[in-house]
Design an enzyme around this catalytic site. Structure first.
Site, PDB file in Angstrom:
ATOM      1  N   GLU A 170     -18.373 -34.219  40.816  1.00 49.48           N
ATOM      2  CA  GLU A 170     -17.518 -35.107  40.008  1.00 49.48           C
ATOM      3  C   GLU A 170     -18.238 -36.330  39.427  1.00 49.48           C
ATOM      4  OE1 GLU A 170     -14.192 -36.072  42.541  1.00 49.48           O
ATOM      5  OE2 GLU A 170     -13.441 -34.021  42.493  1.00 49.48           O
ATOM      6  N   ASN A 212     -20.666 -29.499  40.584  1.00 50.24           N
ATOM      7  CA  ASN A 212     -19.259 -29.129  40.751  1.00 50.24           C
ATOM      8  C   ASN A 212     -18.363 -30.215  40.153  1.00 50.24           C
ATOM      9  OD1 ASN A 212     -17.346 -27.292  42.149  1.00 50.24           O
ATOM     10  ND2 ASN A 212     -16.851 -29.083  43.420  1.00 50.24           N
ATOM     11  N   HIS A 249      -8.419 -27.048  39.765  1.00 48.44           N
ATOM     12  CA  HIS A 249      -7.128 -27.483  40.317  1.00 48.44           C
ATOM     13  C   HIS A 249      -6.166 -27.542  39.135  1.00 48.44           C
ATOM     14  CE1 HIS A 249      -8.780 -28.468  44.215  1.00 48.44           C
ATOM     15  NE2 HIS A 249      -9.729 -29.197  43.645  1.00 48.44           N
ATOM     16  N   GLU A 278     -12.490 -24.375  43.789  1.00 47.42           N
ATOM     17  CA  GLU A 278     -11.403 -25.042  44.529  1.00 47.42           C
ATOM     18  C   GLU A 278     -10.053 -24.659  43.944  1.00 47.42           C
ATOM     19  OE1 GLU A 278     -12.096 -29.280  44.887  1.00 47.42           O
ATOM     20  OE2 GLU A 278     -14.251 -28.999  45.202  1.00 47.42           O
ATOM     21  N   ASP A 280      -6.483 -23.919  42.930  1.00 54.05           N
ATOM     22  CA  ASP A 280      -5.068 -23.952  43.299  1.00 54.05           C
ATOM     23  C   ASP A 280      -4.290 -24.192  42.016  1.00 54.05           C
ATOM     24  OD1 ASP A 280      -5.609 -26.721  43.018  1.00 54.05           O
ATOM     25  OD2 ASP A 280      -5.403 -27.126  45.156  1.00 54.05           O
TER      26      ASP A 280
HETATM   27  C1  XIL Z   1      -9.796 -33.009  49.107  1.00 57.48           C
HETATM   28  C2  XIL Z   1      -9.324 -32.427  50.427  1.00 57.48           C
HETATM   29  O1  XIL Z   1      -8.655 -31.224  50.178  1.00 57.48           O
HETATM   30  C3  XIL Z   1      -8.423 -33.390  51.132  1.00 57.48           C
HETATM   31  O2  XIL Z   1      -8.139 -32.934  52.443  1.00 57.48           O
HETATM   32  C4  XIL Z   1      -9.079 -34.777  51.218  1.00 57.48           C
HETATM   33  O3  XIL Z   1      -8.156 -35.688  51.756  1.00 57.48           O
HETATM   34  C5  XIL Z   1      -9.526 -35.237  49.843  1.00 57.48           C
HETATM   35  O4  XIL Z   1     -10.372 -34.266  49.283  1.00 57.48           O
HETATM   36  N1  XIL Z   1     -12.109 -32.266  44.655  1.00 57.48           N
HETATM   37  C6  XIL Z   1     -13.011 -31.980  45.648  1.00 57.48           C
HETATM   38  C7  XIL Z   1     -12.527 -31.793  47.038  1.00 57.48           C
HETATM   39  O5  XIL Z   1     -14.197 -31.787  45.380  1.00 57.48           O
HETATM   40  O6  XIL Z   1     -13.459 -32.246  47.978  1.00 57.48           O
HETATM   41  C8  XIL Z   1     -11.215 -32.489  47.264  1.00 57.48           C
HETATM   42  O7  XIL Z   1     -10.769 -32.133  48.563  1.00 57.48           O
HETATM   43  C9  XIL Z   1     -10.225 -32.099  46.202  1.00 57.48           C
HETATM   44  C10 XIL Z   1     -10.712 -32.483  44.840  1.00 57.48           C
END
Ligand code: XIL
Length: 455
Positions: A170, A212, A249, A278, A280
């Protein structure tokens, strides 16, 4: 295209033998053309097995604290063949005090995964978020060297156990600027990202190194283009980057878009692998989940998909019910859509090339029979399928030829000898056909079944 681990080892001569040879050659030809046809349907029954048949992985984020939940681990062990620690490898978890490293929770996940033949994605070595307080308050050259030391220490600790690292997470701003995110790491100098990648490569030369990010899914967005330009620049200057992770996401503010496939293939065309890291999706619409998986399968360099949690109740965005299993652990419609996409999806392959050249050998007898068949082949790897008959509880020993390496297995429980070249596969209740992916590393010799034993 078969080889048997048991059978008549006496040499055959005479007309019957010649007929048998002709028939075998015809069968071999038929099997070769069928096996190398792109898009051959498969019948996997779990996400990991079905993805592996397509030469991919299907992973999930795992929280160490949930490994004592039987419902959770049952689904994890059954469905997934890749794991990403959700928080346990982040900077605040692994270096809570400067110079004092803490790996217990991460190791719990790594050991759980690797002892079951699942691969591990490491997440994440350098990030503006979830920094421990000591790092948050640092700046300048002190922060730069603390960050590099962190990358080196953590990647060294897990060397050989992590197939891909999110080295940097990020680092770009949202919106239309296409600029780097303003963070304490960015303020150490614009070259902090490439410095992190170089440190990671030196610490674990065998791991794929990924950049990422999120909101990099829409090909037309400035952030996507900015990351693309960075990766192109890194490739042109020899900065060691191997892959780009798309968090994906998806929600109402940041929806899936149909140019996602263009994004994945455009990055892949730069000479990096791409991974959905990641996933969802708010409300878990089955059609959207299916599209994401189809998009990955359509891009040869898309290695796999990771969902960000197993059950809705495990999600960081639980109220959006964005995952494949409901809070009781039951499969949702999105699960069925993903499994169908994995099973039906065409397998983009390089055009069929010369099949492995080693002639079939006749291994020693065992108390069951294991027959190895070649399956899909890509530019860098190939799948093999082994059918066992004569036993339902079986142990099959298979050897690959160095520098080949088995990178994925399905429908069995594998262990390896110390060389990593000899795999002992045991039945795990998934039936009598197991499979595996071999990274050729330049050698296309067919794996050899050494024995089949009933137990
Ligand atoms: C999130 C986790 O799912 C949570 O449990 C934590 O509180 C915060 O981080 N981007 C990412 C992940 O790269 O590491 C994040 O994970 C979600 C967004």
């Amino acid at each position: 295209m078969t080889e048997r681990c048991q059978g008549d080892t006496r040499p055959r001569t005479g007309p019957r033998a010649r007929t048998a040879i002709v028939l075998a050659a015809a069968a071999l030809l038929a099997a070769t053309s069928a096996a190398f046809l792109p898009g051959t349907a498969s019948a996997g029954t779990t996400l990991g097995a079905s993805a592996a048949e397509k030469g991919r992985y299907f992973g999930t984020a795992v929280a160490a604290s949930r490994l004592s939940d039987g419902n959770y681990t049952t689904i994890l062990n059954r469905e997934f063949n890749s794991v990403t620690p959700e928080n346990e490898m982040k900077i605040d978890a692994t270096e809570p005090q400067q110079g004092r490293f803490s790996y217990g929770a991460a190791e719990q996940i790594v050991n759980h995964a690797r002892s079951r033949g699942m691969s591990v994605r490491g997440h994440t070595l350098a990030w503006h978020s979830q920094q421990p307080p000591w790092m948050e308050s640092m700046s300048g050259s002190a922060l730069r060297s603390a960050m590099l030391n962190h990358v080196t220490q953590v990647a060294t600790h897990f060397r050989g156990q992590v197939v891909a690292w999110d080295v940097v997470n990020e680092a770009f701003e949202d919106g239309t600027s296409g600029a780097r995110r303003n963070s304490n790491l960015q303020r150490t100098g614009n070259d902090w990202i490439e410095a992190a990648f170089r440190a990671a490569r030196a610490a674990d030369p065998g791991a794929k190194l990924c950049y990422n990010d999120y909101n990099t899914d829409n090909w037309t967005h400035a952030k996507t283009q900015a990351v693309y330009n960075m990766v192109r620049d890194f490739k042109s200057r020899g900065v060691p980057i191997d892959c780009v992770g798309f968090q994906s996401h998806f929600n109402n503010d940041s929806p899936y878009v149909s140019n996602y496939r263009t994004t994945l293939s455009s990055f892949a065309a730069l000479g990096v692998d791409v991974q959905v890291t990641e996933l969802d999706i708010q409300g878990a619409p089955a059609a959207t989940y299916r599209s994401v998986v189809e998009d990955c399968l359509a891009v040869a360099r898309c290695n796999g998909v990771t969902v960000w949690g197993i059950r809705d109740s495990d999600s960081w965005r639980a109220s959006q019910t964005p995952l494949l299993f409901n809070s009781s652990g039951q499969k949702k419609a999105a699960y069925d859509a993903v499994l169908a996409a994995l099973n039906n999806g065409t397998t983009p392959t390089d055009p069929p090339t010369t099949p492995p050249t080693t002639p079939p050998t006749t291994p020693p007898s065992g108390s069951c029979t294991a027959t190895l068949q070649d399956s899909t082949r890509w530019g860098d790897r190939f799948n093999s399928q082994v059918t066992v008959s004569g036993a339902s509880n079986w142990t099959v020993v298979v050897a690959v030829t160095p520098p080949q390496k088995v990178s994925n297995t399905w429908n069995g429980s594998p262990t390896w000898d110390s060389s990593g070249n000899v795999m002992t596969m045991r039945s795990n209740g998934s039936g009598n056909v197991f499979g595996f992916t071999t990274m050729a590393n330049g050698t296309w010799t067919r794996p050899v079944v050494r024995s089949c034993t009933a137990s």
